[in-house]
Design an enzyme around this catalytic site. Structure first.
Site, PDB file in Angstrom:
ATOM      1  N   SER A  11       0.828  -1.208   0.000  1.00  0.00           N
ATOM      2  CA  SER A  11       0.000   0.000   0.000  1.00  0.00           C
ATOM      3  C   SER A  11       0.863   1.259   0.000  1.00  0.00           C
ATOM      4  CB  SER A  11      -0.930  -0.001   1.208  1.00  0.00           C
ATOM      5  OG  SER A  11      -0.166  -0.057   2.395  1.00  0.00           O
ATOM      6  N   CYS A  73       2.304  -6.560   2.168  1.00  0.00           N
ATOM      7  CA  CYS A  73       1.495  -5.651   2.988  1.00  0.00           C
ATOM      8  C   CYS A  73       0.610  -6.528   3.856  1.00  0.00           C
ATOM      9  CB  CYS A  73       0.652  -4.775   2.059  1.00  0.00           C
ATOM     10  SG  CYS A  73      -0.635  -3.811   2.868  1.00  0.00           S
ATOM     11  N   HIS A 186       6.854  -2.051   8.238  1.00  0.00           N
ATOM     12  CA  HIS A 186       7.732  -0.953   8.676  1.00  0.00           C
ATOM     13  C   HIS A 186       8.644  -1.367   9.847  1.00  0.00           C
ATOM     14  CE1 HIS A 186       5.026   1.653   6.401  1.00  0.00           C
ATOM     15  NE2 HIS A 186       5.772   2.696   6.670  1.00  0.00           N
TER      16      HIS A 186
END
Lengths: 269, 269
Positions: A11, A73, A186
């Site tokens: 994303s 993702c 992340h």
């Protein structure tokens, strides 16, 4: 010997940490990366919207003649992997299964921690996958909403990051976890800081690493690896919108230069 | 004497800090609050989408027979206030104009700081409004993406909040600002921490306070105030989705109990 590229989709830019692991395991492969930066974050969106976005991303990657696709993702994997796998006839893998498997096999005391965004944690996707493998594993999960903006600010190794990690992980440490799944693409950027907080006794599971290994196995089994390194591999980066700091943050995530980031109209796919 | 309620609309719960100021200035008014929590955040969405969402919110509030509407959201104000004002014939005000006016009038050295989300800062909405009043004012702006999750975690008065504010505001202090606009409805929650970082010399402008005063003036001029407090005012809260922590965070923002939060299908309006 198959020169077609691998497609990697996220994303936004978190998927670049997955791309980094794929490059380590499969250094000869050509890769096309697509980040749907115009519609990030997927977390608050409906399942229908996410399936639509995933299909558009796959259609775009297919137009680049990819031989396999990684949905890098957690949200898109949780909401649309099965739908994507049944619609398209090339190998498509997500990031959740491999991470869950590694956690299930590595825990000794059968207490596993999972951290991620609010969306991933409330979806319980890691719980479902881990429980499939071992019902006796206790899962302690915690959403860490500050971690994404901390990494995107480039603050991963600051005092703010350390104090934030200490606060978020307190509960998980109190519950006695011996493995911790970094359930957001992340979070590997925060590995050193998280490691400092939890200590060396606790195994950090990076689903990106495990996903890259799975991808290697799948390409090998289908005999579609690009094994010989005659020409250097080509890495192409596409986004649906160019945020101000994309390249600078992206390069930190990827630990290499991103010379050329192109914008595409994803709605057309 | 007009018993019809005031409508207050935000993309989530940040608008509750605006509601709090409205209650202070207009303690007799009935109020209907709508938070579009299913579609928060508005920041990354297109102008068309935000106009559509704003119109749906206004249609819902109109169905509650409101006499005036406050768009208590910086993004929605920037993207859809003018469109809303020309479509509907009740008073509709946003949060940007009043804050910009107060900053323009309060600065002495003509250097004003503006902080907000990435969306608000890159839209330059405060710059446009401040420059309309005084072209000589220099505006130093900074997006502070960690501030929203910090307030939503209830961490406003922690060391993490203090160190984060110090890092974000360093640049603005170096540039010599004498006024600082809290250009996101979440930020008044951080007022004490921000005040500690910038010191007493710098005026903090809370657009919510100024918007509440503007609303008082408009209702007064149109003679539609609810002046007599015979019955206690009624506060109603509606959301498009009920996030886990909505009531607990909301009560911290509002500094009062939220007894009854109802979920509505906003797509129907």
């Amino acid at each position: 010997m198959d020169n077609r590229p691998i497609g990697v989709f996220d994303s936004g830019l978190g998927g670049l940490t997955v791309l980094k692991e794929i490059i380590k395991v499969l250094p000869n492969e050509n890769i096309v990366y697509f980040g749907d930066t115009a519609r990030v974050p997927y977390g608050p969106r409906s399942k229908e919207a996410i399936i639509k976005y995933t299909f558009q991303a796959i259609n775009f990657l297919m137009s680049k003649n990819v031989k396999a696709i990684v949905i890098a993702c957690n949200t898109a994997t949780a909401r649309s992997l099965k739908e994507a796998q049944s619609k398209y006839n090339i190998p498509i893998i997500g990031v959740i299964e491999a991470g869950a498997r590694t956690a299930a096999y590595s825990t000794k005391n059968k207490i596993v921690g999972v951290i991620g965004t609010e969306g991933t944690i409330s979806s319980k996707s890691y719980n479902v996958e881990i429980e499939k493998l071992d019902k006796d594993i206790k899962i302690v999960s915690k959403a860490c909403p500050l971690f994404v903006p901390i990494t995107e600010e480039g603050w991963a190794n600051t005092e703010v990051a350390y104090l934030t990690a200490k606060e978020y992980l307190k509960e998980l440490l109190d519950q006695g976890i011996d493995s911790l799944v970094l359930g957001c693409t992340h979070y590997p950027i925060l590995k050193r800081t998280i490691g400092k907080v939890v200590g060396e006794e606790i195994k950090l599971v990076n689903p990106a690493k495990e996903t890259a290994k799975d991808l290697y196995d799948i390409l090998g089994k289908q005999d579609i690896l690009r094994t010989v390194n005659k020409d250097n591999p080509i890495y192409e980066y596409y986004v649906s919108d160019i945020p101000e700091k994309f390249a600078s943050i992206g390069q930190q995530f990827l630990k290499r230069d991103m010379d050329d980031v192109k914008k595409i109209e994803i709605q057309k796919y």
